[in-house]
Scaffold this motif. Sequence first.
Motif, PDB file in Angstrom:
ATOM      1  N   PHE A 126       0.739  -1.237   0.026  1.00 21.37           N
ATOM      2  CA  PHE A 126      -0.042  -0.127  -0.104  1.00 21.37           C
ATOM      3  C   PHE A 126       1.055   1.094   0.053  1.00 21.37           C
ATOM      4  CE2 PHE A 126      -2.156  -3.433   2.090  1.00 21.37           C
ATOM      5  CZ  PHE A 126      -3.617  -3.269   1.442  1.00 21.37           C
ATOM      6  N   ASP A 127       0.310   2.099  -0.429  1.00 25.30           N
ATOM      7  CA  ASP A 127       1.005   3.766  -0.312  1.00 25.30           C
ATOM      8  C   ASP A 127       0.738   4.197   1.055  1.00 25.30           C
ATOM      9  OD1 ASP A 127       2.138   3.856  -2.947  1.00 25.30           O
ATOM     10  OD2 ASP A 127       0.368   4.918  -3.747  1.00 25.30           O
ATOM     11  N   TYR A 128      -0.375   3.775   1.694  1.00 23.70           N
ATOM     12  CA  TYR A 128      -0.778   4.418   3.140  1.00 23.70           C
ATOM     13  C   TYR A 128      -1.573   3.485   3.718  1.00 23.70           C
ATOM     14  CZ  TYR A 128      -2.820   7.176   6.596  1.00 23.70           C
ATOM     15  OH  TYR A 128      -3.400   7.630   7.821  1.00 23.70           O
TER      16      TYR A 128
ATOM     17  N   ARG B 265      -4.917   3.057   1.398  1.00 22.48           N
ATOM     18  CA  ARG B 265      -4.702   3.756   0.096  1.00 22.48           C
ATOM     19  C   ARG B 265      -3.889   2.972  -0.591  1.00 22.48           C
ATOM     20  NH1 ARG B 265      -2.737   8.907   0.508  1.00 22.48           N
ATOM     21  NH2 ARG B 265      -0.503   8.369   0.276  1.00 22.48           N
ATOM     22  N   ASP B 266      -4.376   2.161  -1.663  1.00 23.87           N
ATOM     23  CA  ASP B 266      -3.599   1.206  -2.641  1.00 23.87           C
ATOM     24  C   ASP B 266      -2.562   2.121  -3.718  1.00 23.87           C
ATOM     25  OD1 ASP B 266      -4.958   1.865  -4.932  1.00 23.87           O
ATOM     26  OD2 ASP B 266      -6.147  -0.169  -4.801  1.00 23.87           O
ATOM     27  N   LYS B 267      -1.919   1.280  -4.365  1.00 25.61           N
ATOM     28  CA  LYS B 267      -0.926   1.852  -5.390  1.00 25.61           C
ATOM     29  C   LYS B 267      -1.478   2.430  -6.399  1.00 25.61           C
ATOM     30  CE  LYS B 267       2.732  -0.180  -3.316  1.00 25.61           C
ATOM     31  NZ  LYS B 267       3.637   0.674  -2.652  1.00 25.61           N
TER      32      LYS B 267
ATOM     33  N   GLY C  53      -4.212   4.293  -5.790  1.00 25.48           N
ATOM     34  CA  GLY C  53      -4.919   5.732  -5.278  1.00 25.48           C
ATOM     35  C   GLY C  53      -6.248   5.227  -4.843  1.00 25.48           C
TER      36      GLY C  53
END
Length: 425
Positions: free
Chosen positions: A367-369, A388-390, A392
């Motif tokens: 994940f990004d977040y 928040r996945d890759k 968005g």
Amino acid sequence: MRIVAALLMLFAALAPAQAQGDPDVALRARAAELPAILSGRADATTYFSPVFFSDVPMARFTAIARSLIDQNGPVLRIQKIVPEGNGIGTVQVGYERAVVTIRLVVERDPPYRVGGFLVTGSQARDDSLGKLLDDVKALPGSSAFAIAELGDGPPRWILQHNPDRQMAVGSAYKLYILGEIARQIAAGEHRWDEVARLGAASLPSGITQRWPKASPLTIHSLATLMISLSDNTATDTLLDIAGREKVGAYLRDTGHAAPDKALPILKTAEAFSLKMPANAALRDRWIKGDADQRARLLETAAADLVIERIDFAKLGSMPLHIDTVEWFASPADTTAVFDRLRKTAGPDALAILGVSPGVDALTAARFDYIGFKGGSEAGVISLNYLLRDKRGRWFAVTGAWNTARDVEGPRFNGLMVRALALVGR
């Protein structure tokens, strides 16, 4: 409340310094030996440190290693090693039917034995949302779970199990305090760098309960301690700063389905005190009262609801009044507060929520977040993730489990890690 940012199956706490030489080399070498250790083909007594065995008897380790094989089939190979520095790392062990993720801590000196061993989850090779849901439904006691995609409109539900059931969630209620203090800061009523004085001590979890009385801390520091360490003294202090009634109004405004059950929000010291046998009469009034009557009770009985009146031996061994003296929310409620935080709380609040992601490094890398808040006590566990996945896209993964005896933390943690892996595909 006992926080379960990463629920351990086995872990002997150790704080390693730099190993002589490269600690990552030592970690990789020890990780490579894991298949033989877990299969019983190598001597675990020389693999683990004496410190480890002082906390985890050999018979217990052997039983759990056998349980992993019974559940997942034979150990095949090491699939991935991710060093994190200082002899700490995450290892994926391939079994016949699953991939098990383990966190290792290697000692600082030769022969670099393993002092920390933490199973953070497993992923079946043919896992699916349907299989995950079946396993959630199989939990004894009361459970509730949901996965939702978050967008501009209402949440889009991907998977649900009792999403509207009001559950005891322990420290997960602290999301409402974070949301309200962030709202007040956005409105100019407070500042993140505003200095406040630490309030009356509560019980652990956390670290500030032993700090000097009235220690100065910024609101940002209090909020970070509240979320990342589930610090109860910092939480009670921040609840006073934000205002109990205002936090309650924020809870109502997020659409909580049962505010009369959830309000007024208890301080941690008040909750611990109300659970005590000596406060049975006060507890009976709390249970029978409506939200307004309970609020008045907290004012008039304040002298009795302090940690000095708590019998420590009564806490932690068995569930105490988790159906009545608690913090309550459903997966739908927690999803709603996550959505509100995502949309309105601002970057500082989201950064605080992301300090402790509650998962291993390999899961987090999907994940990004990741924002996380969990909660636990005897009979209660709640694990909740804002993702928040890759690509968005935003998701909420929320779950809680309540039982008449203490919950199996590793079992529930494993289910939630599986959910994150499925969402992160």
